[in-house]
Design an enzyme around this catalytic site. Sequence first.
Site, PDB file in Angstrom:
ATOM      1  N   ARG A  36       0.843  -1.189   0.000  1.00  0.00           N
ATOM      2  CA  ARG A  36       0.000   0.000   0.000  1.00  0.00           C
ATOM      3  C   ARG A  36       0.881   1.242   0.000  1.00  0.00           C
ATOM      4  O   ARG A  36       2.003   1.230   0.531  1.00  0.00           O
ATOM      5  CB  ARG A  36      -0.911   0.013   1.233  1.00  0.00           C
ATOM      6  CG  ARG A  36      -1.927   1.148   1.221  1.00  0.00           C
ATOM      7  CD  ARG A  36      -2.667   1.302   2.546  1.00  0.00           C
ATOM      8  NE  ARG A  36      -3.625   2.405   2.465  1.00  0.00           N
ATOM      9  CZ  ARG A  36      -4.289   2.917   3.475  1.00  0.00           C
ATOM     10  NH1 ARG A  36      -4.100   2.435   4.695  1.00  0.00           N
ATOM     11  NH2 ARG A  36      -5.127   3.921   3.312  1.00  0.00           N
ATOM     12  N   HIS A  37       0.381   2.319  -0.595  1.00  0.00           N
ATOM     13  CA  HIS A  37       1.099   3.593  -0.574  1.00  0.00           C
ATOM     14  C   HIS A  37       1.309   4.079   0.853  1.00  0.00           C
ATOM     15  O   HIS A  37       0.699   3.571   1.803  1.00  0.00           O
ATOM     16  CB  HIS A  37       0.322   4.645  -1.371  1.00  0.00           C
ATOM     17  CG  HIS A  37      -1.083   4.831  -0.872  1.00  0.00           C
ATOM     18  ND1 HIS A  37      -1.386   5.519   0.281  1.00  0.00           N
ATOM     19  CD2 HIS A  37      -2.273   4.399  -1.357  1.00  0.00           C
ATOM     20  CE1 HIS A  37      -2.682   5.523   0.480  1.00  0.00           C
ATOM     21  NE2 HIS A  37      -3.261   4.840  -0.498  1.00  0.00           N
ATOM     22  N   ARG A  40      -1.101   9.611   3.407  1.00  0.00           N
ATOM     23  CA  ARG A  40      -1.603  10.576   2.423  1.00  0.00           C
ATOM     24  C   ARG A  40      -2.552  11.567   3.072  1.00  0.00           C
ATOM     25  O   ARG A  40      -2.996  11.384   4.213  1.00  0.00           O
ATOM     26  CB  ARG A  40      -2.331   9.846   1.287  1.00  0.00           C
ATOM     27  CG  ARG A  40      -3.508   9.009   1.773  1.00  0.00           C
ATOM     28  CD  ARG A  40      -4.480   8.698   0.655  1.00  0.00           C
ATOM     29  NE  ARG A  40      -5.519   7.744   1.065  1.00  0.00           N
ATOM     30  CZ  ARG A  40      -6.561   8.024   1.805  1.00  0.00           C
ATOM     31  NH1 ARG A  40      -6.721   9.240   2.288  1.00  0.00           N
ATOM     32  NH2 ARG A  40      -7.462   7.078   2.100  1.00  0.00           N
ATOM     33  N   ARG A 104      -0.053   9.320  -5.559  1.00  0.00           N
ATOM     34  CA  ARG A 104       0.444   8.811  -4.274  1.00  0.00           C
ATOM     35  C   ARG A 104       1.094   7.429  -4.400  1.00  0.00           C
ATOM     36  O   ARG A 104       2.025   7.129  -3.659  1.00  0.00           O
ATOM     37  CB  ARG A 104      -0.681   8.768  -3.237  1.00  0.00           C
ATOM     38  CG  ARG A 104      -1.888   7.904  -3.601  1.00  0.00           C
ATOM     39  CD  ARG A 104      -2.974   8.039  -2.555  1.00  0.00           C
ATOM     40  NE  ARG A 104      -4.173   7.246  -2.837  1.00  0.00           N
ATOM     41  CZ  ARG A 104      -5.161   7.647  -3.610  1.00  0.00           C
ATOM     42  NH1 ARG A 104      -5.097   8.837  -4.201  1.00  0.00           N
ATOM     43  NH2 ARG A 104      -6.225   6.882  -3.805  1.00  0.00           N
ATOM     44  N   ASP A 279      -4.926  -0.025  -0.168  1.00  0.00           N
ATOM     45  CA  ASP A 279      -5.443  -0.949   0.846  1.00  0.00           C
ATOM     46  C   ASP A 279      -6.469  -1.892   0.238  1.00  0.00           C
ATOM     47  O   ASP A 279      -6.524  -3.078   0.569  1.00  0.00           O
ATOM     48  CB  ASP A 279      -6.031  -0.185   2.039  1.00  0.00           C
ATOM     49  CG  ASP A 279      -7.075   0.852   1.628  1.00  0.00           C
ATOM     50  OD1 ASP A 279      -7.308   1.036   0.411  1.00  0.00           O
ATOM     51  OD2 ASP A 279      -7.654   1.483   2.525  1.00  0.00           O
TER      52      ASP A 279
END
Length: 397
Positions: A36-37, A40, A104, A279
């Site tokens: 996952r990034h 944010r 992102r 996610d």
Amino acid sequence: MKLSVTLKLLMILLQDVLPLVVAQERTLRFVTLVYRHGDRSPLGTYPTDPHKSGAWPQGFQQLTEVGILQQKALGRFLRERYAGFLSTSYKPQEIYIRSTDYDRTIMSAQANLMGLYPYSDPEISWRPVPIHSVPVKYDKLLKPPTRTCRRYQQLMEETINLPSYQAKMEGWKGFVTEMANYTGLKPEQLTLRGLWKVHDSLFCQKTHNLALPGWATSQVLSTLSEIEAFNIEAHVGMHASQEKVRFTGGLLLGAILSNFSKIVCRDLPMKMMMYSAHDSTLIALQGALGVYNGHLPPYAACHGFEFYQEGNNSFSVAMFYRNKSSHQPHTLVLPGCSTPCPLPLFIHLTRTVIPQDWDAECQNPQRSTGRTVTALAVAVGLLSVALIGVGILYWRR
């Protein structure tokens, strides 16, 4: 007496040596990572939001400085874990990175690679590494367009009509009315997704130490978390879960297994493939594997697949999940198998969740219409070529 002592010494020696022999026989062949990034800013706001966009210098939906550091830390962890496996500097034949087409996730992949490939040259503090992406509307692998999948929508309608689902929604009616008053949103806007967006905004503000509105009590936040978990469960489980995951995480799982097969069959030097995603990507993948624990994957959470070649030239696969930087990653075990799991058994156990033809299984009439139009276009084209050919022959004669 001497024989028994010798046997005891031999047993002690074997206890120390055998694990090393087994470890030498098993060699790491390939790694796939889905993460996952990083942290944010909120995806959006609501009418009574006291902060709005002014609190986020880069705007909504963007990676923050905290998120950059989280991904660099993940990259350093991967560098340490694969120190003897992956080259210290980037080599295009060894690694391939794909990201969803969002700022992102692309920036998260860049930050991750800064940690994975630290550069010591003071003149070039960071060496760029290519990151590939597909436009969101075409990215079925990491962001499946389930809203346009007719069969998936049918399954969701059946889920929504379950008595247990309806009972939950009835119980939250009063809460939804309160949230409409608090946020300034209309009741019809406060669907489960609408409530999730409000919760997302509050969560991001709290994470960055911004003052929350007075109504956002711990009880309200707890209820919003409960609703979010319920919404996730409705999409990956609750009803017809085996079929649902075929339209979400099954496609990615099939690609991961297929990629390794191609690398082995073609004897390619590729060692690692990275997917920088969301996610929802991790939830869908872990739902397909039957290992989702019901908790939202935190920022920079990483699910890893490690493919091994055994001493007898067979293959196996092990999985890990890193959801906290302060802890060692968890070992994930596929239900019905040990770890590492023999690859043929792993494929056999997951065969029911991997779609053979995603579009056909969606039963989307637009797709079949598109194929019909394409077929007609091809037929017209061939007919035109044939007529031109006849004309040329006639002219020559």
